[in-house]
Design a protein around this motif. Structure first.
Motif, mmCIF file in Angstrom:
data_model
loop_
_atom_site.group_PDB
_atom_site.id
_atom_site.type_symbol
_atom_site.label_atom_id
_atom_site.label_comp_id
_atom_site.label_asym_id
_atom_site.label_seq_id
_atom_site.Cartn_x
_atom_site.Cartn_y
_atom_site.Cartn_z
ATOM 1 N N GLU A 38 7.199 2.305 -9.103
ATOM 2 C CA GLU A 38 7.608 2.110 -10.496
ATOM 3 C C GLU A 38 7.414 3.381 -11.312
ATOM 4 N N HIS A 39 6.367 4.152 -10.985
ATOM 5 C CA HIS A 39 6.071 5.388 -11.713
ATOM 6 C C HIS A 39 7.217 6.393 -11.602
ATOM 7 N N MET A 40 8.013 6.266 -10.555
ATOM 8 C CA MET A 40 9.104 7.203 -10.311
ATOM 9 C C MET A 40 10.476 6.545 -10.517
ATOM 10 N N GLY A 41 10.469 5.381 -11.178
ATOM 11 C CA GLY A 41 11.720 4.686 -11.460
ATOM 12 C C GLY A 41 12.150 3.709 -10.382
ATOM 13 N N GLY A 42 11.299 3.501 -9.377
ATOM 14 C CA GLY A 42 11.625 2.584 -8.285
ATOM 15 C C GLY A 42 10.923 1.253 -8.446
ATOM 16 N N THR A 43 10.475 0.703 -7.334
ATOM 17 C CA THR A 43 9.779 -0.582 -7.347
ATOM 18 C C THR A 43 8.459 -0.459 -6.612
ATOM 19 N N GLY A 44 7.577 -1.399 -6.894
ATOM 20 C CA GLY A 44 6.277 -1.412 -6.237
ATOM 21 C C GLY A 44 5.332 -0.381 -6.827
ATOM 22 N N LEU A 45 4.153 -0.295 -6.212
ATOM 23 C CA LEU A 45 3.108 0.610 -6.685
ATOM 24 C C LEU A 45 2.610 1.471 -5.533
ATOM 25 N N PRO A 46 2.062 2.656 -5.838
ATOM 26 C CA PRO A 46 1.600 3.544 -4.777
ATOM 27 C C PRO A 46 0.668 2.903 -3.739
ATOM 28 N N PRO A 47 -0.307 2.067 -4.145
ATOM 29 C CA PRO A 47 -1.148 1.458 -3.110
ATOM 30 C C PRO A 47 -0.353 0.624 -2.097
ATOM 31 N N GLU A 48 0.715 -0.016 -2.565
ATOM 32 C CA GLU A 48 1.549 -0.813 -1.659
ATOM 33 C C GLU A 48 2.291 0.089 -0.670
ATOM 34 N N ILE A 49 2.791 1.222 -1.154
ATOM 35 C CA ILE A 49 3.512 2.163 -0.292
ATOM 36 C C ILE A 49 2.580 2.720 0.778
ATOM 37 N N ILE A 50 1.400 3.130 0.362
ATOM 38 C CA ILE A 50 0.442 3.738 1.287
ATOM 39 C C ILE A 50 -0.112 2.707 2.258
ATOM 40 N N ALA A 52 1.418 0.073 3.354
ATOM 41 C CA ALA A 52 2.482 -0.265 4.310
ATOM 42 C C ALA A 52 2.548 0.729 5.471
ATOM 43 N N LYS A 53 2.003 1.922 5.277
ATOM 44 C CA LYS A 53 1.987 2.946 6.321
ATOM 45 C C LYS A 53 0.750 2.832 7.212
ATOM 46 N N GLY A 54 -0.112 1.847 6.924
ATOM 47 C CA GLY A 54 -1.278 1.611 7.774
ATOM 48 C C GLY A 54 -2.483 2.476 7.461
ATOM 49 N N ALA A 55 -2.513 3.066 6.274
ATOM 50 C CA ALA A 55 -3.642 3.926 5.902
ATOM 51 C C ALA A 55 -4.927 3.122 5.749
ATOM 52 N N HIS A 56 -6.037 3.774 6.082
ATOM 53 C CA HIS A 56 -7.363 3.165 5.929
ATOM 54 C C HIS A 56 -8.206 3.905 4.901
ATOM 55 N N VAL A 57 -7.838 5.166 4.637
ATOM 56 C CA VAL A 57 -8.563 6.018 3.694
ATOM 57 C C VAL A 57 -7.526 6.733 2.836
ATOM 58 N N MET A 58 -7.815 6.880 1.539
ATOM 59 C CA MET A 58 -6.930 7.596 0.635
ATOM 60 C C MET A 58 -7.764 8.622 -0.108
ATOM 61 N N LEU A 59 -7.279 9.878 -0.131
ATOM 62 C CA LEU A 59 -7.969 10.965 -0.817
ATOM 63 C C LEU A 59 -7.139 11.383 -2.021
ATOM 64 N N ALA A 60 -7.801 11.597 -3.163
ATOM 65 C CA ALA A 60 -7.094 11.992 -4.381
ATOM 66 C C ALA A 60 -8.001 12.848 -5.243
ATOM 67 N N GLY A 61 -7.380 13.562 -6.177
ATOM 68 C CA GLY A 61 -8.173 14.288 -7.155
ATOM 69 C C GLY A 61 -8.887 13.294 -8.052
ATOM 70 N N LYS A 66 -7.640 0.741 -12.164
ATOM 71 C CA LYS A 66 -6.708 -0.278 -11.663
ATOM 72 C C LYS A 66 -6.218 0.102 -10.263
ATOM 73 N N ALA A 67 -5.886 1.376 -10.068
ATOM 74 C CA ALA A 67 -5.436 1.838 -8.756
ATOM 75 C C ALA A 67 -6.554 1.724 -7.723
ATOM 76 N N VAL A 68 -7.777 2.077 -8.119
ATOM 77 C CA VAL A 68 -8.918 1.966 -7.203
ATOM 78 C C VAL A 68 -9.048 0.522 -6.725
ATOM 79 N N LYS A 69 -8.979 -0.417 -7.656
ATOM 80 C CA LYS A 69 -9.107 -1.837 -7.294
ATOM 81 C C LYS A 69 -7.954 -2.293 -6.391
ATOM 82 N N MET A 70 -6.747 -1.788 -6.663
ATOM 83 C CA MET A 70 -5.606 -2.162 -5.828
ATOM 84 C C MET A 70 -5.781 -1.639 -4.400
ATOM 85 N N PHE A 71 -6.230 -0.398 -4.266
ATOM 86 C CA PHE A 71 -6.475 0.147 -2.929
ATOM 87 C C PHE A 71 -7.555 -0.658 -2.212
ATOM 88 N N GLU A 72 -8.631 -0.966 -2.914
ATOM 89 C CA GLU A 72 -9.701 -1.771 -2.322
ATOM 90 C C GLU A 72 -9.159 -3.118 -1.859
#
Length: 112
Positions: A38-50, A52-61, A66-72
């Protein structure tokens, strides 16, 4: 911009990053995934995209609470404090220099 994989610079605003770099630490495989959220004009949220790729760990600055809770909720551990390139962030994470994300260290500008 956004297609440099391990040499890509960490984006200052996680949700607006053009791409996400998915790295399999065991095999060394690297996949660059477009941010179509949605942030880029599409659908869904970054945690959903990541997730879906099977990630177990996410690194960010940094990212908002809200994003932290979604990833958790997706079962993904989040670490903040990443700087430099994706390669630098992975190295710093392996060395224990990144902090596990919490509500206390989430970006203040994202608190609503």
């Amino acid at each position: 911009m956004g297609e440099q994989g391990l040499d890509e610079l960490i984006c200052a605003h996680f949700g607006r990053a053009e791409t996400f770099t998915i790295v399999d630490i065991d095999s060394g495989d690297v996949e660059v995934v477009r941010n179509t959220s949605e942030h880029m004009g599409g659908t869904g949220l970054p945690p959903e995209i990541i997730s879906a790729k099977g990630a177990h760990v996410m690194l960010a600055g940094g990212l908002g609470p809200k994003a932290v809770k979604m990833f958790e909720g997706c079962g993904i551990d989040v670490f903040v404090g990443a700087t430099g390139t994706v390669r630098d962030a992975i190295s710093d994470w392996k060395e224990g220099y990144l902090e596990e994300a919490t509500d206390e260290n989430a970006c203040r500008e994202h608190r609503h």
